[in-house]
Enzyme design. Structure first.
Site, PDB file in Angstrom:
ATOM      1  CB  SER A 170      -0.961  -0.031   1.192  1.00 11.89           C
ATOM      2  OG  SER A 170      -1.912   0.988   1.108  1.00 11.89           O
ATOM      3  CG  ASP A 186      -3.555  -3.987  -3.400  1.00 13.51           C
ATOM      4  OD1 ASP A 186      -3.674  -3.863  -4.630  1.00 13.51           O
ATOM      5  OD2 ASP A 186      -4.536  -4.029  -2.636  1.00 13.51           O
ATOM      6  CG  HIS A 199      -5.588  -2.342   0.341  1.00 12.75           C
ATOM      7  ND1 HIS A 199      -4.637  -2.304  -0.675  1.00 12.75           N
ATOM      8  CD2 HIS A 199      -5.173  -1.436   1.269  1.00 12.75           C
ATOM      9  CE1 HIS A 199      -3.700  -1.423  -0.373  1.00 12.75           C
ATOM     10  NE2 HIS A 199      -3.996  -0.887   0.800  1.00 12.75           N
TER      11      HIS A 199
END
Length: 500
Positions: free
Chosen positions: A295, A321, A412
């Site tokens: 992230s 991600d 996520h």
């Protein structure tokens, strides 16, 4: 552990694993940006110490502390309050949740064992064979470099609301395959809470999650937007990566005893002077050093790799991600500054973190090292964001091998420990993939990449016609009932978008 919260499963590679916490003072304490905290009037982004958990191949024949590292930072009440603030929940409610569901969660290995003395002595069964979606695979070879007594190094950067232990399963699995993983806990206000300790080991101050309303700006200074502030946080994150590398260099150069004495997380049961002294010459920080993150940590990975070899030694990168919004788009800073949708504050070259640059000749921000990017289904169906990530990956073309793929059925948080601990939460928030399968496949893809097994079961997959653009026709769009259509395919399988 219970019907609602599971225990973290044992690591499945051929190496025993251990962990050690290090909090070390930086040589030059400093602040980043102009923002100050309304509550204290002090700089919002202040770097005094760097905090990492090392996950590493351990000598299973020698004891450690006899304890397992807690997954949830102590004191529990303080950490629960941090999560409540991040999530906008009532502190008492979060405290009850933490005490009921997270208080007893610990990492599945004994902490503070000695690092493996030789690759042969360390290679011991640490759990059942690792299982992929199609076959069972037992790693018989060791990590690159282990034959000469060194271990490759992976530096890991967490995402928003993350800590140094919220990706412990990924880090421990990679360590069980013969890598040393240094998981940073960033003090940039992106995590739920983090504590800075003094020389005496006692809490000196607390870093809470920072929201725009928590900040004040000097007279005459225009307040930054939330996204612009993320870019300043990225600058601090890069500095923390450098400090982490410096700590690893000190261990490798035989300064383990000195590191142990200055460790603010030391205890009577921690690795002592001799234990860290044994790390001398055990780390490959030249040819086998990797940057990875999830992230916002994926954005950190991109920026570290873009800074280039003049600033960082990383030979390859893994972005899980990645959240690309806080960083300029590929391929260059010059293009970024000419794009009116991005402010120059999105990236400010720093001589400590970036190649030399001038107004007339800005540095190239292309990534020139091998890059692996694994998206969740949800981030790939977010079409505008997929284009940003795809642009960064495309800029690697002809410079180094690169992969961009998505895991069908993932969300996520599928890259963190949360689905393993609370699968019911993952399912309720949209995950269709089994958490253990998701972890196994993500680790397998990363393992193939780290070993340069580019023709492996996952990395060797071809790009199917049409998958270059991400979502297939109709995916991500609403059906007649108003629900968004998900990715086709079996949950847990990887869909390849870019390869080599």
């Amino acid at each position: 552990m219970g019907l609602l919260v599971k225990s973290l499963p044992p690591y499945t590679g051929p190496y025993a694993v251990s962990t050690v916490d290090l909090e070390l003072p930086v040589d030059s304490p400093r602040s980043f940006g102009d923002a100050k905290l309304k509550s204290t009037g002090k700089p919002a982004l202040q770097l005094d110490t760097v905090l990492v958990t090392l996950y590493y191949p351990a000598d299973a024949s020698r004891p450690g502390s006899g304890e397992r590292q807690p997954w949830f930072e102590r004191p529990l009440g303080q950490t629960a309050a941090g999560y409540a603030r991040f999530a906008g929940q009532r502190p008492w409610l979060m405290k009850v949740f933490v005490y009921l569901f997270a208080a007893n969660v610990r990492l599945p290995v004994e902490a503070d064992r000695p690092i493996a003395s030789t690759s042969a002595a360390a290679a011991t069964a640490a759990g059942p064979p690792r299982t992929g979606s199609q076959e069972t695979v037992v790693a018989e070879d060791h990590a690159p470099g282990a034959a000469n007594g060194t271990f490759p190094v992976v530096v890991f950067s967490h995402g928003l609301n993350g800590t140094r232990t919220t990706y412990s399963q990924w880090a421990g699995e990679i360590a069980s395959r013969g890598f040393v993983v240094a998981a940073i806990e960033h003090r940039d206000g992106s995590g739920p809470i983090s504590t800075i300790r003094g020389d005496d080991g006692k809490q000196e101050r607390v870093v809470d999650y920072i929201r725009p309303e928590d900040l004040t700006w000097p007279a005459g200074k225009e307040p930054l937007t939330s996204l612009e502030f993320r870019s300043v946080q990225l600058e601090m994150r890069l500095a923390e990566v450098k400090e982490t590398l410096r700590a690893l260099e000190r261990l490798n150069e035989g300064e383990g005893a000195s590191v142990a004495k200055s460790n603010r997380r030391r205890s009577k049961k921690s690795i002592g002077d001799q234990g860290l002294a044994d790390w001398a010459g055990r780390l490959d920080l030249q040819e086998q050093v990797v940057m990875a993150g999830h992230s916002f940590g994926g954005a950190t990975t991109f920026q570290v790799l873009r800074a280039g070899a003049t600033s960082f030694p990383f030979k390859r990168g893994i972005a899980l991600d990645p959240w690309a919004d806080p960083i300029p788009p590929a391929p260059s800073l010059a293009d970024t500054l000419s794009d009116s949708s991005f402010s120059p504050t999105d990236y400010k070259p720093d001589p400590t973190t970036s190649p030399s640059a001038s107004k007339d000749s800005p540095p190239s921000l292309d990534i020139v090292t091998p890059l692996l990017v694994i998206n969740s289904e949800t981030f790939t169906l977010w079409k505008e964001h997929y284009k940003l990530v795809r642009g960064i990956v495309d800029a690697v073309k002809d410079k180094a091998p690169r992969w961009l793929m998505s895991m069908v059925g993932s969300i996520h948080t599928s890259f963190s420990d949360l689905p393993l601990l609370a699968p019911f939460i993952a399912k309720r928030t949209g995950a269709r993939v089994d958490p253990q399968l998701a972890t196994a496949e993500i680790v397998e893809a990363c393992d193939e990449f780290l070993r340069s097994t580019y023709d492996g079961r996952i990395l060797g997959q071809r790009v199917k016609e049409g998958d270059e653009v991400g979502a297939r026709p109709g995916e991500g769009e609403k059906d007649e009932t108003g629900r968004k259509r998900v990715m086709g395919g079996v949950p847990g399988e990887m869909r390849m978008h870019v390869r080599l």
